[in-house]
Scaffold this motif. Structure first.
Motif, PDB file in Angstrom:
ATOM      1  N   GLY A  21       1.289  69.878 -12.069  1.00 12.41           N
ATOM      2  CA  GLY A  21       0.418  70.285 -10.983  1.00 12.41           C
ATOM      3  C   GLY A  21      -0.140  71.677 -11.208  1.00 12.41           C
ATOM      4  N   ALA A  22      -0.381  72.412 -10.131  1.00 14.97           N
ATOM      5  CA  ALA A  22      -0.996  73.734 -10.231  1.00 14.97           C
ATOM      6  C   ALA A  22      -0.709  74.530  -8.975  1.00 14.97           C
ATOM      7  N   ILE A  24      -2.253  77.701  -6.542  1.00 11.83           N
ATOM      8  CA  ILE A  24      -3.566  78.240  -6.197  1.00 11.83           C
ATOM      9  C   ILE A  24      -3.353  79.502  -5.370  1.00 11.83           C
ATOM     10  N   GLY A  25      -4.072  80.593  -5.724  1.00 12.66           N
ATOM     11  CA  GLY A  25      -3.940  81.814  -4.953  1.00 12.66           C
ATOM     12  C   GLY A  25      -4.762  82.940  -5.542  1.00 12.66           C
ATOM     13  N   ARG A  26      -4.614  84.121  -4.935  1.00 14.38           N
ATOM     14  CA  ARG A  26      -5.403  85.273  -5.333  1.00 14.38           C
ATOM     15  C   ARG A  26      -4.825  85.991  -6.541  1.00 14.38           C
ATOM     16  N   GLU A  27      -3.518  85.874  -6.787  1.00 15.11           N
ATOM     17  CA  GLU A  27      -2.876  86.563  -7.896  1.00 15.11           C
ATOM     18  C   GLU A  27      -3.253  85.917  -9.232  1.00 15.11           C
ATOM     19  N   SER A  28      -3.221  86.724 -10.297  1.00 13.09           N
ATOM     20  CA  SER A  28      -3.652  86.251 -11.614  1.00 13.09           C
ATOM     21  C   SER A  28      -2.676  85.278 -12.251  1.00 13.09           C
ATOM     22  N   ASP A  29      -1.403  85.230 -11.801  1.00  9.20           N
ATOM     23  CA  ASP A  29      -0.453  84.318 -12.423  1.00  9.20           C
ATOM     24  C   ASP A  29      -0.511  82.917 -11.824  1.00  9.20           C
ATOM     25  N   ASN A  30      -1.466  82.631 -10.923  1.00 14.19           N
ATOM     26  CA  ASN A  30      -1.665  81.276 -10.427  1.00 14.19           C
ATOM     27  C   ASN A  30      -2.398  80.433 -11.466  1.00 14.19           C
ATOM     28  N   THR A  31      -2.144  79.111 -11.439  1.00 16.03           N
ATOM     29  CA  THR A  31      -2.879  78.206 -12.327  1.00 16.03           C
ATOM     30  C   THR A  31      -4.361  78.232 -12.003  1.00 16.03           C
ATOM     31  N   ILE A  32      -4.694  78.208 -10.724  1.00 15.23           N
ATOM     32  CA  ILE A  32      -6.078  78.333 -10.262  1.00 15.23           C
ATOM     33  C   ILE A  32      -6.178  79.622  -9.470  1.00 15.23           C
ATOM     34  N   GLN A  33      -6.819  80.643 -10.060  1.00 16.71           N
ATOM     35  CA  GLN A  33      -6.942  81.938  -9.390  1.00 16.71           C
ATOM     36  C   GLN A  33      -8.244  81.982  -8.610  1.00 16.71           C
ATOM     37  N   LEU A  34      -8.153  82.340  -7.319  1.00 18.17           N
ATOM     38  CA  LEU A  34      -9.331  82.432  -6.449  1.00 18.17           C
ATOM     39  C   LEU A  34      -9.365  83.830  -5.849  1.00 18.17           C
ATOM     40  N   PRO A  35      -9.933  84.812  -6.556  1.00 18.42           N
ATOM     41  CA  PRO A  35      -9.984  86.196  -6.041  1.00 18.42           C
ATOM     42  C   PRO A  35     -11.099  86.370  -5.036  1.00 18.42           C
ATOM     43  N   ALA A  44      -1.448  77.914  -2.055  1.00 15.59           N
ATOM     44  CA  ALA A  44      -1.105  76.489  -1.983  1.00 15.59           C
ATOM     45  C   ALA A  44      -0.620  76.016  -3.351  1.00 15.59           C
ATOM     46  N   LYS A  45      -0.085  74.798  -3.363  1.00 16.04           N
ATOM     47  CA  LYS A  45       0.453  74.235  -4.600  1.00 16.04           C
ATOM     48  C   LYS A  45       0.177  72.737  -4.649  1.00 16.04           C
ATOM     49  N   ILE A  46      -0.379  72.266  -5.777  1.00 19.30           N
ATOM     50  CA  ILE A  46      -0.607  70.838  -6.010  1.00 19.30           C
ATOM     51  C   ILE A  46       0.534  70.323  -6.886  1.00 19.30           C
ATOM     52  N   GLU A  47       1.201  69.260  -6.440  1.00 22.98           N
ATOM     53  CA  GLU A  47       2.348  68.746  -7.179  1.00 22.98           C
ATOM     54  C   GLU A  47       2.477  67.248  -6.952  1.00 22.98           C
ATOM     55  N   ARG A  48       3.453  66.658  -7.590  1.00 22.19           N
ATOM     56  CA  ARG A  48       3.723  65.224  -7.440  1.00 22.19           C
ATOM     57  C   ARG A  48       5.081  65.046  -6.779  1.00 22.19           C
TER      58      ARG A  48
END
Length: 483
Positions: A21-22, A24-35, A44-48
């Motif tokens: 999964g991934a 998501i957040g503002r910090e650079s260590d997120n899989t999906i960074q949204l600054p 948030a977090k996408i997972e199974r």
């Protein structure tokens, strides 16, 4: 499965999701960074789940997560085509083989009709282009004096028309059909125009008048949201600390000045504050009753004139500006808490807004908690993340000071290094144990070791995610069909 960006600088681009999964957040260590505005550090977090179904989990973000415009409470399932809203960013969850357009065509829903204006409609006047023609009348002297014509707004009946006015002419030829039609049309237009003018004059005369000595009624004012928050300390008549936060036109500006300790800070945030955050601030401030607070009722009640705070809020047709010394107003204190929790914490400004004495006090408290937690990890390994977190909080505050730094700064730095090294040691040892149990096909022991590791590592860390994924794969070996 993959994620597609539906707006912003990456519109149309996609990212393949790994089985883990991934985040998501503002910090650079997120899989999906949204600054961007409205996005928390770890949003948030996408997972199974255990059954292999995809879902998104909100990690306690400030502004929440939406799935197809529905707020996520805990976790929400994801299906191909689902739209995820995080702050100002829109993402579409897709099957790996699907390639839909980044901006799909809108559905054929009927367009909303424009809302009628609240302003009163102006009366409509019909003005014919040619009114110079007149109806021929009998040139002979009128035998009877005509009666006064009725009001122009009332229809004129044939019984009320004086007989001599439209007397049939016996000595002239009858006009042709086309001329008669034209004359009738012109006459009708004149009557309609006279009726409309008369009605307008009547309504104007009958309309209620506002006495000249009374002001016109006030109109509703919809002013934008404005906030001003100030803290200052004074010693011997000299300001030794001043912090100001102000919001105007959706933009936030922060200033700090502490001359004695050579601390100065200024930032004008480029991204506007999300409308959802502004709306939440308005409602929370209204709920406290602050907008009805009166300055004269709380001024002069403090015994301490060295600490001053001021809050000014205005929006719509409401406005309130209050300055206090010390803790003299419970309502004022509640609004100050709202500002700290909603704005300063969200934008990571809590440390900056404090004076040196308060920063040192907080740093020592965090350091004490960290040291106590680290000393107990042999009996309670789950305290290790707590120790690391508090070491970081203390260290961040000590790093605000120029050299020479406080003596506790080195203690916090060395303690953090030891705690992180211990956590890495536990990770390597646990990974080794899980692999050994798995090779020996002692799957139940491998799962137990995974559970032990999960109780130690933070839930939002990459290590936690990998351990959980390993545990799920091993549990499949324990199913009846694989024994």
């Amino acid at each position: 499965m993959k994620i597609m960006y539906l707006n912003g600088a990456l519109t149309g681009q996609t990212m393949e999701l790994s089985p883990a999964g991934a985040t998501i957040g503002r910090e650079s260590d997120n899989t999906i960074q949204l600054p961007m505005g409205g996005v928390s550090r770890y949003h948030a977090k996408i997972e199974r789940d255990a059954a292999g179904n995809w879902l998104i989990r909100d990690l306690g973000s400030t502004n929440g997560t939406l799935v197809d415009d529905v707020p996520v409470i805990g976790a929400s399932p994801l299906a191909p085509g689902t739209v995820i809203s995080i702050g100002d960013q829109l993402l579409r969850f897709l099957d790996s083989g699907a390639t839909p357009a980044a901006n799909p065509a809108p559905s054929a829903a009927p367009q909303p009709q424009p809302t009628p204006s609240a302003q009163p409609q102006q009366p409509f006047f019909f003005r014919p282009q040619n009114t110079t023609s007149s109806i021929p009348v009998d040139p002979a002297p009128v035998q009877e004096q005509p009666k006064a014509a009725p009001a122009a707004s009332a229809p004129v009946s044939s019984a009320e028309v004086p007989h001599g006015l439209f007397k049939k002419q016996q000595d002239k030829p009858r006009p042709s059909g086309s001329k008669k039609i034209l004359s009738n049309v012109i006459f009708a237009l004149i009557v309609i125009l006279a009726a409309i003018v008369g009605l307008g004059l009547f309504l104007k005369l009958e309309a209620p008048r506002t006495p000249s000595n009374q002001p016109p009624p006030k109109k509703k004012v919809d002013n934008p949201f404005v906030l001003y928050y100030e803290k200052e300390s004074v010693e011997d008549g000299i300001k030794v600390f001043r912090f100001v936060l102000q919001i105007e036109n959706g933009q936030m500006e922060v200033t700090l000045d502490e001359p004695q300790n050579k601390r100065r800070y200024y930032e004008l945030f480029k991204d506007p504050i999300p409308d959802t955050l502004i709306a939440r601030l308005k409602q929370q401030i209204l709920d406290t009753g602050f907008m009805e607070l009166q300055q004269e009722k709380i001024a002069g009640t403090s015994q301490d004139n060295r600490q001053h705070r001021r809050i000014m809020v205005g929006f719509d047709n409401k406005f309130c500006d209050v300055k206090v010394s010390n803790d003299v107003s419970e309502t004022f204190n509640r609004v100050e808490t709202i500002i700290n929790e909603t704005l300063l914490d969200e934008y990571d400004l809590g440390v900056i807004s404090q004076n040196v004495d308060r920063i040192l006090e907080d740093a020592r408290t965090f350091l004490f908690v960290a040291e106590e937690a680290f000393r107990s990890i042999d009996t309670t390994p789950s305290n290790l993340p707590k120790a690391i977190t508090n070491y970081k909080l203390a260290l961040r505050r000590y790093q605000l000071f120029d050299d020479p730094k406080p003596v506790e700064w080195k203690t916090a730095r060395d303690g953090l290094a030891k705690a992180e090294a211990k956590l890495e040691e536990i990770r390597l040892e646990g990974q080794k144990n899980v692999r050994l149990f798995y090779e020996l096909r002692e799957y139940d022991k491998a799962v137990a070791e995974c559970n032990r590791l999960l109780s130690i590592f933070p839930a939002d860390s990459e290590t936690y995610r990998k351990i959980r994924e390993t545990k799920i794969n091993i549990e499949k070996k324990l199913s009846p069909g694989n024994k």
